[in-house]
Design a protein around this motif. Structure first.
Motif, PDB file in Angstrom:
ATOM      1  N   ARG A 195       0.815  -1.219   0.000  1.00 16.53           N
ATOM      2  CA  ARG A 195       0.000   0.000   0.000  1.00 16.53           C
ATOM      3  C   ARG A 195       0.851   1.274   0.000  1.00 16.53           C
ATOM      4  NH1 ARG A 195      -5.086  -0.313  -0.092  1.00 16.53           N
ATOM      5  NH2 ARG A 195      -6.460   1.475   0.265  1.00 16.53           N
ATOM      6  N   LEU A 198       0.544   3.298  -3.053  1.00 14.37           N
ATOM      7  CA  LEU A 198      -0.631   4.156  -3.188  1.00 14.37           C
ATOM      8  C   LEU A 198      -0.469   5.429  -2.376  1.00 14.37           C
ATOM      9  CD1 LEU A 198      -3.547   4.714  -4.107  1.00 14.37           C
ATOM     10  CD2 LEU A 198      -4.325   3.367  -2.131  1.00 14.37           C
ATOM     11  N   TRP A 199      -0.070   5.270  -1.112  1.00 21.81           N
ATOM     12  CA  TRP A 199       0.055   6.431  -0.240  1.00 21.81           C
ATOM     13  C   TRP A 199       1.065   7.442  -0.782  1.00 21.81           C
ATOM     14  CZ3 TRP A 199       0.705   3.026   4.730  1.00 21.81           C
ATOM     15  CH2 TRP A 199      -0.563   2.573   5.141  1.00 21.81           C
ATOM     16  N   TYR A 230      -3.616  -2.534  -4.818  1.00 20.36           N
ATOM     17  CA  TYR A 230      -2.894  -2.175  -3.604  1.00 20.36           C
ATOM     18  C   TYR A 230      -3.387  -2.996  -2.423  1.00 20.36           C
ATOM     19  CZ  TYR A 230      -1.645   1.683  -6.621  1.00 20.36           C
ATOM     20  OH  TYR A 230      -1.180   2.430  -7.689  1.00 20.36           O
ATOM     21  N   ASP A 231      -2.459  -3.694  -1.767  1.00 16.03           N
ATOM     22  CA  ASP A 231      -2.817  -4.512  -0.618  1.00 16.03           C
ATOM     23  C   ASP A 231      -3.198  -3.647   0.580  1.00 16.03           C
ATOM     24  OD1 ASP A 231      -2.576  -7.025  -1.738  1.00 16.03           O
ATOM     25  OD2 ASP A 231      -0.449  -7.198  -1.254  1.00 16.03           O
ATOM     26  N   SER A 232      -3.901  -4.251   1.515  1.00 13.56           N
ATOM     27  CA  SER A 232      -4.212  -3.568   2.770  1.00 13.56           C
ATOM     28  C   SER A 232      -2.949  -3.472   3.617  1.00 13.56           C
ATOM     29  CB  SER A 232      -5.316  -4.309   3.528  1.00 13.56           C
ATOM     30  OG  SER A 232      -4.904  -5.632   3.803  1.00 13.56           O
ATOM     31  N   TRP A 233      -3.033  -2.696   4.684  1.00 16.82           N
ATOM     32  CA  TRP A 233      -1.888  -2.428   5.557  1.00 16.82           C
ATOM     33  C   TRP A 233      -2.233  -2.849   6.971  1.00 16.82           C
ATOM     34  CZ3 TRP A 233       2.995  -0.652   4.569  1.00 16.82           C
ATOM     35  CH2 TRP A 233       3.757  -0.179   5.645  1.00 16.82           C
TER      36      TRP A 233
END
Length: 243
Positions: A195, A198-199, A230-233
């Protein structure tokens, strides 16, 4: 008392980059970090001239301080991390003092290592800098995102960085994190990525820059042009995540 005085003298006589690295090591070994913290606080801007003028020195110094600061906050003020207002309380709390200026993790990462960019706006928005940040900020090297550890389970592992080797070390940190965190499906043409991409999308030059970065580090084949997911965090607290 005598041993403490010797430690403080040794720290005061060491270079800033050595003190920052020694502070980070102390957070791993359980040694007293206070002599190193005192030395950092007591520097003046002349002492820190190499940190302002040499890119590799700055990368190693500030990366080590960020990671040390994280470990100190998790040890000494764990409630800040567990707070629902973590984004404000934990990341803005003073983690270390350098040349008389208390610095939080956001100041080190966003204000200095990312060259004065906001952590909001996917990496495209500027951050209003403090004078200290303006003095020490450097051009953003996106590899720092795979070296900085904020205490979360999804964060990369911690290493002690050295100016002479920092580029090779950042390459290794990047390759290691991407190897574990990127999943590429050639049939679907999809790459699942951490992620962080993305951030901090703007730090990598947008979607096309992310794909080029993935190809450069062998996370996807050299001819791939995948759709990004995008994977979760995981924000689960993970203190002491050293390589």
């Amino acid at each position: 008392m005598a041993d403490s005085a010797v430690d403080e003298r040794d720290a005061a006589e060491a270079s800033p980059t050595t003190v920052a690295a020694d502070l980070l090591v102390a957070t791993r070994t359980g040694d007293d970090p206070d002599p190193h913290l005192a030395a950092l606080a007591g520097y003046d801007h002349d002492d820190l001239a190499p940190v302002r003028t040499d890119r590799r020195t700055a990368l190693a110094f500030w990366t080590n301080l960020y990671n040390a600061g994280t470990q100190l906050l998790l040890e000494r003020r764990p409630g800040l991390y567990e707070s629902p207002l973590r984004g404000l309380r934990f990341f803005r709390a003073d983690a270390v003092t350098v040349a008389g200026r208390g610095l939080g993790l956001d100041a080190i990462e966003q204000g200095i290592l990312r060259g004065g960019r906001s952590k909001y706006g996917l990496g495209y928005l500027p951050r209003v800098p403090w004078p200290f940040e303006r003095r020490y900020r450097i051009d953003c090297d996106p590899r720092i995102h795979f070296a900085l550890n904020c205490g979360a389970e999804s964060c990369p592992a911690i290493r002690a960085y050295e100016p002479a080797r920092v580029d090779d070390q950042l390459d290794l940190a990047t390759e290691t994190y991407l190897d574990a965190g990127v999943e590429y499906d050639p049939e679907a043409g999809v790459a699942r990525v951490p992620r962080l991409f993305l951030w901090y999308r703007g730090d990598f030059g947008g979607a096309s820059g992310i794909r080029a970065f993935l190809r450069e580090y062998g996370a996807v084949p050299g001819d791939a042009d995948p759709t990004l997911r995008y994977d979760s965090w995981s924000w689960e607290r993970a203190k002491g995540k050293f390589a």
